[in-house]
Design a protein around this motif. Sequence first.
Motif, PDB file in Angstrom:
ATOM      1  N   TYR A 168      66.641 -20.172 -95.784  1.00 51.82           N
ATOM      2  CA  TYR A 168      66.452 -21.039 -95.420  1.00 51.82           C
ATOM      3  C   TYR A 168      67.876 -22.682 -95.798  1.00 51.82           C
ATOM      4  N   ALA A 169      67.894 -23.278 -94.946  1.00 47.74           N
ATOM      5  CA  ALA A 169      68.685 -24.803 -95.219  1.00 47.74           C
ATOM      6  C   ALA A 169      68.156 -25.913 -94.938  1.00 47.74           C
ATOM      7  N   TYR A 170      68.242 -27.625 -95.633  1.00 50.06           N
ATOM      8  CA  TYR A 170      68.192 -28.485 -95.739  1.00 50.06           C
ATOM      9  C   TYR A 170      69.002 -28.725 -95.123  1.00 50.06           C
ATOM     10  N   ARG A 171      69.384 -30.389 -94.939  1.00 54.42           N
ATOM     11  CA  ARG A 171      70.221 -31.496 -95.117  1.00 54.42           C
ATOM     12  C   ARG A 171      69.504 -32.612 -94.930  1.00 54.42           C
TER      13      ARG A 171
ATOM     14  N   SER B 234      75.714 -14.392 -98.046  1.00 52.60           N
ATOM     15  CA  SER B 234      75.481 -13.841 -97.384  1.00 52.60           C
ATOM     16  C   SER B 234      74.132 -14.621 -95.675  1.00 52.60           C
ATOM     17  N   SER B 235      73.699 -15.203 -96.210  1.00 55.79           N
ATOM     18  CA  SER B 235      72.794 -16.175 -95.379  1.00 55.79           C
ATOM     19  C   SER B 235      72.350 -17.631 -95.612  1.00 55.79           C
ATOM     20  N   GLY B 236      71.863 -17.858 -96.593  1.00 58.52           N
ATOM     21  CA  GLY B 236      71.785 -19.407 -97.122  1.00 58.52           C
ATOM     22  C   GLY B 236      72.764 -20.477 -96.579  1.00 58.52           C
ATOM     23  N   ARG B 237      74.080 -19.719 -97.429  1.00 56.50           N
ATOM     24  CA  ARG B 237      75.137 -20.659 -97.592  1.00 56.50           C
ATOM     25  C   ARG B 237      75.728 -20.731 -95.919  1.00 56.50           C
ATOM     26  N   PRO B 238      76.204 -19.762 -95.279  1.00 58.81           N
ATOM     27  CA  PRO B 238      76.276 -19.499 -93.437  1.00 58.81           C
ATOM     28  C   PRO B 238      75.075 -20.713 -92.924  1.00 58.81           C
ATOM     29  N   VAL B 239      73.844 -20.208 -93.408  1.00 57.23           N
ATOM     30  CA  VAL B 239      72.984 -21.569 -92.301  1.00 57.23           C
ATOM     31  C   VAL B 239      73.434 -23.079 -92.775  1.00 57.23           C
ATOM     32  N   LEU B 240      73.178 -23.100 -94.108  1.00 55.24           N
ATOM     33  CA  LEU B 240      74.107 -24.565 -94.365  1.00 55.24           C
ATOM     34  C   LEU B 240      75.077 -24.938 -93.650  1.00 55.24           C
ATOM     35  N   ASN B 241      75.674 -24.052 -93.814  1.00 55.52           N
ATOM     36  CA  ASN B 241      77.135 -24.980 -92.966  1.00 55.52           C
ATOM     37  C   ASN B 241      77.252 -25.148 -91.473  1.00 55.52           C
ATOM     38  N   VAL B 242      76.226 -24.228 -90.710  1.00 56.22           N
ATOM     39  CA  VAL B 242      76.369 -24.454 -89.013  1.00 56.22           C
ATOM     40  C   VAL B 242      75.576 -25.973 -89.222  1.00 56.22           C
ATOM     41  N   LEU B 243      74.364 -26.410 -90.480  1.00 60.51           N
ATOM     42  CA  LEU B 243      74.048 -27.239 -89.993  1.00 60.51           C
ATOM     43  C   LEU B 243      75.066 -28.744 -90.709  1.00 60.51           C
ATOM     44  N   ARG B 244      75.662 -28.429 -91.424  1.00 62.44           N
ATOM     45  CA  ARG B 244      77.661 -29.086 -92.009  1.00 62.44           C
ATOM     46  C   ARG B 244      77.838 -29.849 -90.284  1.00 62.44           C
ATOM     47  N   GLY B 245      78.125 -28.280 -90.486  1.00 63.35           N
ATOM     48  CA  GLY B 245      78.823 -28.358 -88.587  1.00 63.35           C
ATOM     49  C   GLY B 245      78.722 -28.930 -87.703  1.00 63.35           C
ATOM     50  N   GLU B 246      77.637 -29.235 -87.366  1.00 61.96           N
ATOM     51  CA  GLU B 246      77.247 -29.552 -85.807  1.00 61.96           C
ATOM     52  C   GLU B 246      76.657 -31.318 -86.657  1.00 61.96           C
TER      53      GLU B 246
ATOM     54  N   VAL C 226      76.005 -12.777 -92.181  1.00 62.55           N
ATOM     55  CA  VAL C 226      76.427 -14.287 -91.926  1.00 62.55           C
ATOM     56  C   VAL C 226      76.766 -14.425 -90.563  1.00 62.55           C
ATOM     57  N   ARG C 227      77.318 -13.382 -89.108  1.00 65.81           N
ATOM     58  CA  ARG C 227      77.465 -13.689 -88.142  1.00 65.81           C
ATOM     59  C   ARG C 227      76.357 -13.796 -87.566  1.00 65.81           C
ATOM     60  N   ALA C 228      75.056 -12.807 -87.867  1.00 65.53           N
ATOM     61  CA  ALA C 228      73.321 -12.743 -86.953  1.00 65.53           C
ATOM     62  C   ALA C 228      72.548 -14.108 -87.512  1.00 65.53           C
ATOM     63  N   TYR C 229      72.758 -14.260 -89.152  1.00 67.32           N
ATOM     64  CA  TYR C 229      72.164 -16.189 -89.354  1.00 67.32           C
ATOM     65  C   TYR C 229      73.200 -17.594 -88.593  1.00 67.32           C
ATOM     66  N   SER C 230      74.029 -17.129 -88.849  1.00 64.95           N
ATOM     67  CA  SER C 230      74.969 -17.865 -87.736  1.00 64.95           C
ATOM     68  C   SER C 230      74.330 -18.652 -86.763  1.00 64.95           C
ATOM     69  N   LYS C 231      74.476 -17.369 -85.994  1.00 66.87           N
ATOM     70  CA  LYS C 231      74.301 -16.847 -84.379  1.00 66.87           C
ATOM     71  C   LYS C 231      72.757 -17.476 -83.632  1.00 66.87           C
ATOM     72  N   SER C 232      71.691 -17.268 -85.123  1.00 71.57           N
ATOM     73  CA  SER C 232      70.341 -17.914 -84.626  1.00 71.57           C
ATOM     74  C   SER C 232      70.156 -19.394 -84.657  1.00 71.57           C
ATOM     75  N   VAL C 233      71.163 -19.606 -85.490  1.00 73.55           N
ATOM     76  CA  VAL C 233      71.108 -21.176 -86.014  1.00 73.55           C
ATOM     77  C   VAL C 233      72.207 -21.900 -84.706  1.00 73.55           C
ATOM     78  N   LEU C 234      73.070 -21.434 -84.574  1.00 66.59           N
ATOM     79  CA  LEU C 234      73.812 -22.025 -83.320  1.00 66.59           C
ATOM     80  C   LEU C 234      72.465 -21.871 -81.911  1.00 66.59           C
ATOM     81  N   LEU C 235      72.010 -21.132 -81.889  1.00 70.35           N
ATOM     82  CA  LEU C 235      71.088 -20.534 -80.714  1.00 70.35           C
ATOM     83  C   LEU C 235      70.144 -22.109 -80.926  1.00 70.35           C
TER      84      LEU C 235
END
Length: 194
Positions: A48-51, A71-83, A107-116
Amino acid sequence: MNTISEIVCGEFVSKGSKFLAFLMPYRCFDTGLADLKKTHLKAVHFVYAYRFFDGVRVCEGFSDDGEPRGSSGRPVLNVLRGEELVDVGVVVVRYFGGVLLGVGGLVRAYSKSVLLSIQTAKDAGAMGVFEICENISLECPYALLGRVEYLAKKMGLALEKEGFLEKSVRLKLFGNVQNTQDFLAIYKQDLVFE
């Protein structure tokens, strides 16, 4: 900055592993995470990640939940930041498919699922502009209650009656900062001092 108004899900599959990203308003995050852990008993990871905005700054957090560090939490957080998402949390539920993905694959799988899930929120009209909100409390004489309720509704503020006193009612109002401040100015000038 943006935020979302309802829980949405995005799903991504990589080499047999299924990644379910549940994007939700931050106010639902703690119960949402607990509910997902109860619902997805065979899942192996709940990354998970939150802001959220605490009134002064944006606070952030994340968890890899047993996945390799970074590999997972920080990349997910970075997607939230990027959006530029605020007052949101996301939980990615992973069902292991039997094949190791490596750090890059995770990294790719977790990021892609959040982007979706973010795309799902956009398509569903669940994404909007983040507004800084506040709660205010005040006491209102019973004689003015109807006018106060009308004004709050007109200004898009949520109004809750917290307590009934001898000559007044204790109210709690919630809404964006500009509207609450405008409400207080009108309340003090036009309603109380007539």
